[in-house]
Design a protein around this motif. Structure first.
Motif, PDB file in Angstrom:
ATOM      1  N   PRO A 106      12.096  -9.412  -3.549  1.00 53.76           N
ATOM      2  CA  PRO A 106      13.093  -8.528  -2.955  1.00 53.76           C
ATOM      3  C   PRO A 106      12.734  -8.227  -1.499  1.00 53.76           C
ATOM      4  CG  PRO A 106      12.520  -7.763  -5.143  1.00 53.76           C
ATOM      5  CD  PRO A 106      11.562  -8.863  -4.813  1.00 53.76           C
ATOM      6  N   HIS A 107      13.732  -8.178  -0.648  1.00 46.90           N
ATOM      7  CA  HIS A 107      13.495  -8.126   0.796  1.00 46.90           C
ATOM      8  C   HIS A 107      12.744  -6.871   1.233  1.00 46.90           C
ATOM      9  CE1 HIS A 107      17.075  -5.573   0.471  1.00 46.90           C
ATOM     10  NE2 HIS A 107      16.759  -5.080   1.650  1.00 46.90           N
ATOM     11  N   GLU A 108      12.707  -5.818   0.384  1.00 46.89           N
ATOM     12  CA  GLU A 108      12.006  -4.594   0.762  1.00 46.89           C
ATOM     13  C   GLU A 108      10.486  -4.752   0.706  1.00 46.89           C
ATOM     14  OE1 GLU A 108      15.621  -3.321  -1.825  1.00 46.89           O
ATOM     15  OE2 GLU A 108      14.019  -4.829  -1.885  1.00 46.89           O
ATOM     16  N   PHE A 109      10.021  -5.788   0.005  1.00 46.37           N
ATOM     17  CA  PHE A 109       8.584  -5.936  -0.220  1.00 46.37           C
ATOM     18  C   PHE A 109       7.932  -6.842   0.829  1.00 46.37           C
ATOM     19  CE2 PHE A 109      10.174  -4.420  -4.206  1.00 46.37           C
ATOM     20  CZ  PHE A 109       9.127  -3.701  -4.788  1.00 46.37           C
ATOM     21  N   GLY A 110       6.601  -6.776   0.895  1.00 47.66           N
ATOM     22  CA  GLY A 110       5.838  -7.583   1.829  1.00 47.66           C
ATOM     23  C   GLY A 110       5.026  -6.737   2.793  1.00 47.66           C
ATOM     24  N   TYR A 111       4.958  -5.418   2.520  1.00 48.61           N
ATOM     25  CA  TYR A 111       4.223  -4.505   3.401  1.00 48.61           C
ATOM     26  C   TYR A 111       2.847  -4.142   2.832  1.00 48.61           C
ATOM     27  CZ  TYR A 111       8.574  -3.946   6.032  1.00 48.61           C
ATOM     28  OH  TYR A 111       9.697  -4.173   6.800  1.00 48.61           O
ATOM     29  N   ASP A 112       2.308  -5.003   2.022  1.00 44.62           N
ATOM     30  CA  ASP A 112       0.955  -4.802   1.517  1.00 44.62           C
ATOM     31  C   ASP A 112      -0.065  -5.217   2.581  1.00 44.62           C
ATOM     32  OD1 ASP A 112       0.019  -7.849   0.776  1.00 44.62           O
ATOM     33  OD2 ASP A 112       2.168  -7.539   0.477  1.00 44.62           O
ATOM     34  N   ARG A 113      -1.298  -4.836   2.383  1.00 42.48           N
ATOM     35  CA  ARG A 113      -2.352  -5.069   3.379  1.00 42.48           C
ATOM     36  C   ARG A 113      -2.547  -6.568   3.664  1.00 42.48           C
ATOM     37  NH1 ARG A 113      -7.889  -2.140   2.060  1.00 42.48           N
ATOM     38  NH2 ARG A 113      -6.398  -0.402   2.188  1.00 42.48           N
ATOM     39  N   PRO A 115      13.255  -4.122   6.915  1.00 44.72           N
ATOM     40  CA  PRO A 115      12.919  -5.244   6.035  1.00 44.72           C
ATOM     41  C   PRO A 115      13.889  -6.413   6.147  1.00 44.72           C
ATOM     42  CG  PRO A 115      13.822  -3.427   4.767  1.00 44.72           C
ATOM     43  CD  PRO A 115      13.606  -2.914   6.157  1.00 44.72           C
ATOM     44  N   GLN A 116      15.073  -6.166   6.757  1.00 45.33           N
ATOM     45  CA  GLN A 116      16.042  -7.248   6.920  1.00 45.33           C
ATOM     46  C   GLN A 116      16.071  -7.785   8.354  1.00 45.33           C
ATOM     47  OE1 GLN A 116      19.770  -5.724   4.995  1.00 45.33           O
ATOM     48  NE2 GLN A 116      19.365  -7.435   3.607  1.00 45.33           N
ATOM     49  N   ASP A 117      15.060  -7.464   9.141  1.00 43.24           N
ATOM     50  CA  ASP A 117      14.934  -8.081  10.463  1.00 43.24           C
ATOM     51  C   ASP A 117      14.943  -9.604  10.289  1.00 43.24           C
ATOM     52  OD1 ASP A 117      13.843  -7.731  13.472  1.00 43.24           O
ATOM     53  OD2 ASP A 117      12.780  -9.397  12.472  1.00 43.24           O
ATOM     54  N   TRP A 138      11.586 -11.488  10.360  1.00 40.43           N
ATOM     55  CA  TRP A 138      10.742 -11.076   9.235  1.00 40.43           C
ATOM     56  C   TRP A 138      11.245 -11.700   7.930  1.00 40.43           C
ATOM     57  CZ3 TRP A 138       6.448  -9.913   7.239  1.00 40.43           C
ATOM     58  CH2 TRP A 138       6.193  -8.925   6.284  1.00 40.43           C
ATOM     59  N   LEU A 139      12.572 -11.743   7.770  1.00 32.56           N
ATOM     60  CA  LEU A 139      13.158 -12.442   6.630  1.00 32.56           C
ATOM     61  C   LEU A 139      12.753 -13.911   6.635  1.00 32.56           C
ATOM     62  CD1 LEU A 139      16.879 -11.171   6.372  1.00 32.56           C
ATOM     63  CD2 LEU A 139      15.096 -10.873   4.667  1.00 32.56           C
ATOM     64  N   ARG A 140      12.916 -14.535   7.794  1.00 31.46           N
ATOM     65  CA  ARG A 140      12.647 -15.966   7.895  1.00 31.46           C
ATOM     66  C   ARG A 140      11.181 -16.275   7.633  1.00 31.46           C
ATOM     67  NH1 ARG A 140      14.307 -20.145   6.397  1.00 31.46           N
ATOM     68  NH2 ARG A 140      16.365 -19.522   7.121  1.00 31.46           N
ATOM     69  N   TRP A 141      10.269 -15.477   8.171  1.00 29.36           N
ATOM     70  CA  TRP A 141       8.836 -15.745   7.986  1.00 29.36           C
ATOM     71  C   TRP A 141       8.468 -15.696   6.509  1.00 29.36           C
ATOM     72  CZ3 TRP A 141       4.576 -13.154   5.995  1.00 29.36           C
ATOM     73  CH2 TRP A 141       3.316 -13.670   6.366  1.00 29.36           C
ATOM     74  N   ARG A 142       8.941 -14.672   5.803  1.00 27.49           N
ATOM     75  CA  ARG A 142       8.601 -14.547   4.384  1.00 27.49           C
ATOM     76  C   ARG A 142       9.280 -15.624   3.545  1.00 27.49           C
ATOM     77  NH1 ARG A 142      10.288  -8.541   3.285  1.00 27.49           N
ATOM     78  NH2 ARG A 142      11.772  -9.090   4.937  1.00 27.49           N
ATOM     79  N   ALA A 143      10.548 -15.924   3.858  1.00 25.36           N
ATOM     80  CA  ALA A 143      11.251 -16.982   3.111  1.00 25.36           C
ATOM     81  C   ALA A 143      10.568 -18.331   3.317  1.00 25.36           C
ATOM     82  CB  ALA A 143      12.710 -17.045   3.547  1.00 25.36           C
ATOM     83  N   ASP A 144      10.137 -18.609   4.536  1.00 23.44           N
ATOM     84  CA  ASP A 144       9.449 -19.872   4.826  1.00 23.44           C
ATOM     85  C   ASP A 144       8.126 -19.976   4.076  1.00 23.44           C
ATOM     86  OD1 ASP A 144      11.495 -20.716   6.437  1.00 23.44           O
ATOM     87  OD2 ASP A 144      10.457 -20.317   8.337  1.00 23.44           O
ATOM     88  N   LYS A 145       7.444 -18.842   3.904  1.00 25.25           N
ATOM     89  CA  LYS A 145       6.181 -18.850   3.158  1.00 25.25           C
ATOM     90  C   LYS A 145       6.424 -19.206   1.690  1.00 25.25           C
ATOM     91  CE  LYS A 145       3.123 -17.777   6.283  1.00 25.25           C
ATOM     92  NZ  LYS A 145       2.112 -18.776   6.692  1.00 25.25           N
ATOM     93  N   ILE A 146       7.494 -18.669   1.125  1.00 26.38           N
ATOM     94  CA  ILE A 146       7.828 -19.003  -0.261  1.00 26.38           C
ATOM     95  C   ILE A 146       8.224 -20.476  -0.362  1.00 26.38           C
ATOM     96  CG2 ILE A 146       9.427 -18.543  -2.157  1.00 26.38           C
ATOM     97  CD1 ILE A 146       9.492 -15.625  -1.284  1.00 26.38           C
ATOM     98  N   THR A 147       8.967 -20.958   0.626  1.00 27.82           N
ATOM     99  CA  THR A 147       9.343 -22.378   0.646  1.00 27.82           C
ATOM    100  C   THR A 147       8.104 -23.266   0.725  1.00 27.82           C
ATOM    101  OG1 THR A 147      11.499 -21.935   1.652  1.00 27.82           O
ATOM    102  CG2 THR A 147      10.599 -24.152   1.931  1.00 27.82           C
ATOM    103  N   LYS A 183      19.154 -13.553   1.706  1.00 26.37           N
ATOM    104  CA  LYS A 183      19.116 -12.280   2.423  1.00 26.37           C
ATOM    105  C   LYS A 183      18.447 -11.156   1.638  1.00 26.37           C
ATOM    106  CE  LYS A 183      23.317 -13.254   5.089  1.00 26.37           C
ATOM    107  NZ  LYS A 183      24.733 -12.864   5.308  1.00 26.37           N
ATOM    108  N   PHE A 184      18.562 -11.197   0.331  1.00 28.22           N
ATOM    109  CA  PHE A 184      18.046 -10.090  -0.471  1.00 28.22           C
ATOM    110  C   PHE A 184      16.855 -10.459  -1.345  1.00 28.22           C
ATOM    111  CE2 PHE A 184      22.457  -9.037   0.489  1.00 28.22           C
ATOM    112  CZ  PHE A 184      22.309  -7.768   1.020  1.00 28.22           C
TER     113      PHE A 184
END
Length: 423
Positions: free
Chosen positions: A236-243, A261-263, A266-275, A306-307
């Motif tokens: 979920p797009h709200e997550f990813g703020y862990d240390r 969280p929907q910047d 920031w969305l793209r960086w996290r989505a690319d990591k999952i990819t 997006k979400f």
């Protein structure tokens, strides 16, 4: 009925062409001077044949779009089906019924609520499962489902239902809090259809290793035809703020994660990591067993990206996906049709087996057989396959009789559509 009519028309066209052009072939050399007259006489017939051909091609296009890549007719077997799954006799009856109704694929759950549904050395080593799910006579549930499906010509794709999601009370969450991610306000849970859940950090190497090891364990130890990941193989797009994630993002970008969280970046960086993780996982699976189907069943693309940070369109274009089932659980037919007509679904349909996930009901949300029929017809008209969520709700949670439900599903697939197994 329509296919028989098409066949008859084609036969008529071929016969007409052969009969009409035969005099031309016979007279071509001996009576060349009459050829133009003959062709002029044939012009109305040729024009009519062309017109019929155009109509047939346009009518066949949606159907033929799926046939060369094997039409999906599937059903998910969930934890709600556990009483069936643990009983050999009930599994046999279920597989017999699906075979008789011309289904061709089952998706038995293997990863749910932080636990696996089979004897797992990986889960034991990780300290996430102090027990083993077994059948009523102590047998291996997954092995039994796979074997019984194969005896009836059904493919069996192991379904990692929960992906990176887990209940906060599971051994996985309790024993490995360092594996969890969080929101900016330090909240670690969200609400889902399964209730309150936590999320494993998809960017953490130990989390990635756990999921990869579980997947490879199944691919290596069971004769499954595929592995499926659904909309929970995401975040979920709200997550990813862990240390851990903040440090990784700061190291790579030289700045802190945005507060929003929907910047887009920031969305793209996290989505690319999952990819990137899905790419590695795909490569590991294919190295272990090249012909295993790498299946994904996400939400429609705009929502998924997006979400849920799930850029499955990128996975498709990278060649990571062998099979796509887009979940479209909409009671309104107009909304359902709009979602199954999206361009990214049409893009997938050109290269891989593509289907739509159709809801058949929940305990507190029954779905009528008429709604199911209308949605299946809409998918079939677009050359798409279908997968039903989930097996027990095909027959239960409805005011309709069992006979009426079964007759309705029987009518959906009047002819077989086998999917070939590839060892």
């Amino acid at each position: 009925m329509a296919s028989k009519l098409h066949c008859k028309i084609w036969q008529w066209c071929v016969a007409l062409i052969h009969t009409s052009l035969k005099p031309v072939k016979l007279m071509f050399f001996s009576q060349v001077w009459r050829r133009n007259l003959q062709l002029r006489r044939l012009f109305p017939i040729l024009a009519m044949i062309s017109f019929v051909t155009v109509l047939l091609v346009s009518n066949f296009t949606p159907v033929l779009a799926q046939l060369p890549r094997q039409e999906i007719r599937g059903v998910w077997l969930t934890n709600n089906d556990f009483n069936i799954l643990k009983d050999r006799r009930q599994v046999q009856e279920a597989m017999n019924q699906l075979q008789e109704m011309n289904f061709n694929t089952v998706y038995p759950v293997v990863w749910n609520s932080g636990y696996v549904m089979y004897p797992s050395a990986v889960a034991q080593r990780a300290g996430i499962q102090p027990f083993v799910f077994r059948g009523s006579d102590g047998h291996d549930i997954l092995a039994d489902v796979v074997n019984q499906a194969h005896r009836r010509g059904l493919l069996a794709n192991a379904w990692f239902e929960f992906g990176f999601m887990a209940p906060p009370t599971s051994e996985l969450a309790v024993n490995h809090p360092e594996w969890l991610t969080q929101k900016r306000n330090s909240g670690k849970t969200s609400m889902s259809a399964a209730g309150e859940v936590v999320w494993l950090n998809p960017f953490h190497p130990q989390v990635q290793k756990l999921i990869s090891d579980l997947v490879l364990e199944i691919v290596s130890n069971y004769d499954v035809d595929g592995i499926q990941f659904d909309d929970h193989m995401s975040l979920p797009h709200e997550f990813g703020y862990d240390r851990y994630t903040i440090a990784l993002y700061t190291q790579e970008t030289k700045k802190s994660p945005p507060a929003n969280p929907q910047d887009p970046s920031w969305l793209r960086w996290r989505a690319d990591k999952i990819t990137a993780f899905m790419t590695q996982l795909n490569q590991a699976v294919k190295a272990r067993k090249p012909n295993v189907i790498f299946s994904v069943s996400p939400n429609y693309y705009d929502f998924a990206y997006k979400f849920q940070l799930q850029d499955w369109l990128a996975w498709l274009r990278k060649g990571l996906i062998d099979e796509l089932i887009v979940q479209v659980y909409r009671p309104d037919l107009q909304s359902f049709v709009a979602n199954i007509s999206r361009p990214e679904i049409q893009e997938a349909q050109k290269t891989i087996p593509t289907a739509i996930g159709v809801m058949t009901g929940l305990r507190n949300n029954p779905v009528s057989i008429q709604q199911i029929k209308s949605q299946v017809r809409a998918t079939q008209q677009r050359g798409l396959g279908v997968a039903f969520f989930y097996y027990s709700s095909m027959w239960n949670y409805s005011s309709e009789s069992l006979d009426e439900r079964q007759a309705g599903f029987q009518a959906l697939f009047p002819y077989p559509a086998l999917r070939a197994r590839v060892d």
